[in-house]
Design an enzyme around this catalytic site. Structure first.
Site: not given
Lengths: 272, 272
Positions: B95-97
């Protein structure tokens, strides 16, 4: 939406206020919990009460994803409601996305095409090919993190390489990317003294400025160094406005808080 | 899932393969489009065919968000299917949040609690307080971008500050964060020569390695410099496996591709 339309709206309303729709079910008025979709019910009332004072709304996707399918549905209803009833409003999906090229294209489709937002926030760590896919959408804007409002901004964003802080490299480098005219930048209000330096690099770009209010940033300080002839600022307030009251009159209380900020903005615009 | 369980599974299967479930409706076998939920139907067949050869699955959220509510539902069904049928599998929400503290907590709840993933990928740009909320969840893992597989990695990640590249600062700094034992890192296979340097900083951390296959990275090169006594690597392949065939036999074709990689991995493990 074209930048010129956003500027017209700012002039018309004497406001460059963005309202952050960060809906937490533990913080909204409890009478709304009996609604079928409490998140959307809350947003609808806030939007209806404040739309004449704000030029932008910014749901942060985290608050919707935390409620799973129900949350995603509320996000969809919120953006549809805005687009149908207040098409003059600039909408921001605060998602802070970024991935390799073909994957960033999927994110861009999600926010620009499927949901119909005017803009999305992105993170710069993965560089040019992670951001350019967003920039290729016409009349859509990509708002890249430059210098954020939190304490962790000092961990990496101000690291100096070849005489230049990382956030300055991010700003400078990105001006050379394809369709860079579609870029805006996130700069935290808690770092007002940095705005003069930032304006040397991006003299006319719009800056989305979180951190006024709950996080302690000053509107007048930010404007002193950051405002341009076309204003060039979107000042965001989330908690300070939407959680002004937990009673049934919450939307009116939000309106009062928004009005306070709008009046400050009007005075600043008139003084230019 | 505890790291020790992941290591046991790697030993048992002689595999450190992660399969990326990046489902694009334009690329899946067209006979699946008549299914009620083509994305989930595709994932289910891929998982059933390959689960004995892989220790982890990694849906990239972009591919689900691009299909709106329908996509988010398919993601939910996929993670539920994995947790119910193959609880020994390590699951990664790619998700690379990353956001300010209270917002990162909402993302952590979304992926760890609402969806029930074992881990999530995050971006480091916003620093310590944007990542620590993820680290506070017990038996959950946070996989932070360090040196990515794409070309844009060279824009900022290798900038040298105080004699050290940014990705090295990210690695080093993060080892001092609270609950840093729950950290893993993303390091692209296309940068195999960097693994020796990286292992000096994080000698035993698990590294999630994209970029083998379609992006051109070499498994043997990565292992030469990156493998540890507990393996310490999760090698991801997405397109190379899941799109091995577009015919009705696609799942068997995916299994064959997964088997090729697993056999290479078995040989590497046996040679240790």
């Amino acid at each position: 939406m074209k930048t010129t339309n956003l500027i017209s709206e700012i002039r018309k309303k004497n406001s460059f206020l963005c309202i952050g729709l960060d809906v937490d079910l533990d913080k909204i008025p409890q009478h709304l919990l009996k609604e079928e979709d409490p998140i959307f019910a809350f947003n609808k009332e806030i939007i209806d009460a404040t739309h004449s004072l704000a030029v932008a709304y910014k749901p942060n996707t985290a608050f919707y994803e935390a409620y799973g399918l129900k949350g995603w549905k509320a996000l969809e209803k919120t953006i549809n409601y805005l687009n149908e009833n207040y098409p003059e409003i600039f909408t921001i999906a605060d998602a802070k996305r970024g991935d390799i090229g073909n994957t960033s294209t999927m994110y861009a489709k999600a926010f620009f095409e499927d949901l119909g937002f005017d803009s999305v926030t992105v993170a710069p760590y993965m560089g040019q090919d992670s951001v350019e896919p967003f920039l290729s959408f016409e009349d859509k804007h990509t708002i890249m993190l430059a210098l954020t409002s939190n304490k962790g901004a000092f961990d990496f964003q101000v690291k100096v390489s070849e005489g230049k802080e990382l956030y300055k490299s991010v700003l400078e480098t990105s001006t050379h990317w394809k369709n860079s005219e579609n870029l805006m930048y996130v700069v935290g209000a808690t770092k007002a003294e940095y705005f003069a330096e930032i304006r040397k690099i991006v003299p006319s770009s719009f800056l989305l400025v979180p951190g006024v209010g709950a996080q302690g940033g000053s509107l007048s300080e930010v404007c002193k160094y950051g405002i341009t002839k076309d204003i060039g600022l979107l000042i965001n307030s989330s908690r300070g406005i939407i959680y002004a009251s937990q009673d049934t009159n919450f939307a009116q209380a939000a309106k009062s808080k928004a009005l306070e900020l709008q009046l400050e903005m009007k005075a600043i615009i008139n003084d230019l």
